[in-house]
Design a protein around this motif. Sequence first.
Motif, PDB file in Angstrom:
ATOM      1  N   MET A   1       0.863  -1.179   0.000  1.00 53.98           N
ATOM      2  CA  MET A   1       0.000   0.000   0.000  1.00 53.98           C
ATOM      3  C   MET A   1       0.901   1.231   0.000  1.00 53.98           C
ATOM      4  N   GLY A   2       0.507   2.237  -0.718  1.00 51.23           N
ATOM      5  CA  GLY A   2       1.286   3.473  -0.731  1.00 51.23           C
ATOM      6  C   GLY A   2       2.244   3.534  -1.901  1.00 51.23           C
ATOM      7  N   TYR A   3       3.395   4.138  -1.669  1.00 51.82           N
ATOM      8  CA  TYR A   3       4.392   4.365  -2.728  1.00 51.82           C
ATOM      9  C   TYR A   3       5.247   3.113  -2.908  1.00 51.82           C
ATOM     10  N   CYS A   4       4.739   2.176  -3.674  1.00 50.98           N
ATOM     11  CA  CYS A   4       5.344   0.848  -3.824  1.00 50.98           C
ATOM     12  C   CYS A   4       6.337   0.757  -4.967  1.00 50.98           C
ATOM     13  N   THR A   5       6.317   1.707  -5.872  1.00 52.31           N
ATOM     14  CA  THR A   5       7.251   1.731  -6.997  1.00 52.31           C
ATOM     15  C   THR A   5       8.083   3.002  -6.883  1.00 52.31           C
ATOM     16  N   GLN A   6       9.405   2.809  -6.852  1.00 53.56           N
ATOM     17  CA  GLN A   6      10.309   3.942  -6.740  1.00 53.56           C
ATOM     18  C   GLN A   6      11.383   3.807  -7.815  1.00 53.56           C
TER      19      GLN A   6
ATOM     20  N   SER B   1      17.433  11.953 -10.334  1.00 52.50           N
ATOM     21  CA  SER B   1      16.061  12.252  -9.914  1.00 52.50           C
ATOM     22  C   SER B   1      15.403  10.965  -9.441  1.00 52.50           C
ATOM     23  N   LYS B   2      14.520  11.129  -8.496  1.00 52.07           N
ATOM     24  CA  LYS B   2      13.805   9.989  -7.935  1.00 52.07           C
ATOM     25  C   LYS B   2      12.316  10.249  -8.073  1.00 52.07           C
ATOM     26  N   LYS B   3      11.599   9.203  -8.475  1.00 53.94           N
ATOM     27  CA  LYS B   3      10.158   9.299  -8.648  1.00 53.94           C
ATOM     28  C   LYS B   3       9.514   8.209  -7.806  1.00 53.94           C
ATOM     29  N   LEU B   4       8.489   8.583  -7.030  1.00 50.91           N
ATOM     30  CA  LEU B   4       7.741   7.641  -6.217  1.00 50.91           C
ATOM     31  C   LEU B   4       6.316   7.572  -6.741  1.00 50.91           C
ATOM     32  N   VAL B   5       5.866   6.353  -7.025  1.00 53.80           N
ATOM     33  CA  VAL B   5       4.541   6.151  -7.596  1.00 53.80           C
ATOM     34  C   VAL B   5       3.729   5.304  -6.630  1.00 53.80           C
ATOM     35  N   SER B   6       2.536   5.799  -6.290  1.00 51.80           N
ATOM     36  CA  SER B   6       1.666   5.115  -5.335  1.00 51.80           C
ATOM     37  C   SER B   6       0.656   4.226  -6.046  1.00 51.80           C
TER      38      SER B   6
ATOM     39  N   ASN C   1      -2.196   3.885  -4.647  1.00 53.19           N
ATOM     40  CA  ASN C   1      -3.418   4.588  -4.283  1.00 53.19           C
ATOM     41  C   ASN C   1      -3.613   5.749  -5.262  1.00 53.19           C
ATOM     42  N   GLU C   2      -4.676   5.705  -6.033  1.00 52.73           N
ATOM     43  CA  GLU C   2      -4.912   6.725  -7.060  1.00 52.73           C
ATOM     44  C   GLU C   2      -5.064   8.132  -6.496  1.00 52.73           C
ATOM     45  N   SER C   3      -5.421   8.259  -5.231  1.00 49.33           N
ATOM     46  CA  SER C   3      -5.585   9.590  -4.652  1.00 49.33           C
ATOM     47  C   SER C   3      -4.246  10.220  -4.249  1.00 49.33           C
ATOM     48  N   ASP C   4      -3.177   9.410  -4.191  1.00 45.32           N
ATOM     49  CA  ASP C   4      -1.839   9.940  -3.882  1.00 45.32           C
ATOM     50  C   ASP C   4      -1.186  10.453  -5.161  1.00 45.32           C
ATOM     51  N   SER C   5      -0.639  11.647  -5.097  1.00 41.85           N
ATOM     52  CA  SER C   5       0.053  12.175  -6.274  1.00 41.85           C
ATOM     53  C   SER C   5       1.475  11.611  -6.329  1.00 41.85           C
ATOM     54  N   GLU C   6       2.012  11.569  -7.530  1.00 40.65           N
ATOM     55  CA  GLU C   6       3.390  11.126  -7.724  1.00 40.65           C
ATOM     56  C   GLU C   6       4.318  12.128  -7.051  1.00 40.65           C
ATOM     57  N   LYS C   7       5.378  11.641  -6.439  1.00 42.48           N
ATOM     58  CA  LYS C   7       6.370  12.507  -5.804  1.00 42.48           C
ATOM     59  C   LYS C   7       7.665  12.420  -6.597  1.00 42.48           C
ATOM     60  N   SER C   8       8.402  13.522  -6.616  1.00 44.10           N
ATOM     61  CA  SER C   8       9.707  13.489  -7.270  1.00 44.10           C
ATOM     62  C   SER C   8      10.649  14.501  -6.635  1.00 44.10           C
ATOM     63  N   CYS C   9      11.925  14.210  -6.742  1.00 44.87           N
ATOM     64  CA  CYS C   9      12.961  15.111  -6.246  1.00 44.87           C
ATOM     65  C   CYS C   9      14.236  14.831  -7.039  1.00 44.87           C
ATOM     66  N   SER C  10      15.192  15.753  -6.970  1.00 44.64           N
ATOM     67  CA  SER C  10      16.421  15.565  -7.742  1.00 44.64           C
ATOM     68  C   SER C  10      17.561  16.370  -7.138  1.00 44.64           C
ATOM     69  N   ARG C  11      18.763  16.033  -7.599  1.00 41.25           N
ATOM     70  CA  ARG C  11      19.949  16.802  -7.229  1.00 41.25           C
ATOM     71  C   ARG C  11      21.021  16.601  -8.288  1.00 41.25           C
ATOM     72  N   SER C  12      21.970  17.499  -8.321  1.00 41.00           N
ATOM     73  CA  SER C  12      23.080  17.408  -9.275  1.00 41.00           C
ATOM     74  C   SER C  12      24.085  16.360  -8.816  1.00 41.00           C
ATOM     75  N   ILE C  13      24.618  15.628  -9.783  1.00 34.79           N
ATOM     76  CA  ILE C  13      25.679  14.653  -9.522  1.00 34.79           C
ATOM     77  C   ILE C  13      26.620  14.641 -10.718  1.00 34.79           C
ATOM     78  N   ASN C  14      27.694  13.882 -10.603  1.00 38.41           N
ATOM     79  CA  ASN C  14      28.574  13.638 -11.740  1.00 38.41           C
ATOM     80  C   ASN C  14      28.193  12.267 -12.299  1.00 38.41           C
ATOM     81  N   SER C  15      27.363  12.246 -13.328  1.00 40.98           N
ATOM     82  CA  SER C  15      26.861  10.993 -13.906  1.00 40.98           C
ATOM     83  C   SER C  15      27.979  10.062 -14.338  1.00 40.98           C
TER      84      SER C  15
END
Length: 148
Positions: free
Chosen positions: A40-45, A55-60, A62-76
């Motif tokens: 239940m909840g954000y089961c796919t990351q 960048s990281k994306k969290l997908v729930s 639960n259809e009522s939960d919005s997708e979350k995302s965040c990011s930062r700079s790195i040396n790929s």
Amino acid sequence: MKLISIAFVFFAVALSNCQDDFRTLEITKIKYGTSFGMCMGYCTQILIIENNIASKKLVSRNESDSEKSCSRSINSSEIFSQVNRERFNDLPETIGCPDCADGGSEWIEITTNIGSKKVIYEYGKEPNEVKGYIDDLRSLYEELGTCE
């Protein structure tokens, strides 16, 4: 008949060249993710490393939960350079029984400018071929947290 034989040989050579190209081309993106089917909840990351951004994306589920995302700079290139493309390319697309009995799954997808390959495996049971960089992917994944 000769024409068919020549066409077959040409096609086989073209396909083998694509495999060789994947092994030698520059990596442009790596995706790493986890998923749990009975959750239940954000089961796919998903962690995406591209253009010196992680960048990281969290997908729930639960259809009522919005997708979350965040990011930062790195040396790929620090992570990209650790990947042995030939060893990764030789892996099967599925290893073990990912997410069977809700054990979860992990996956890595590597993209070059000619295509990509994704390998999915049981959570926490990564193949030896990715051990050189999986800890770095997991650390980066954890550093980005829950994207609050």
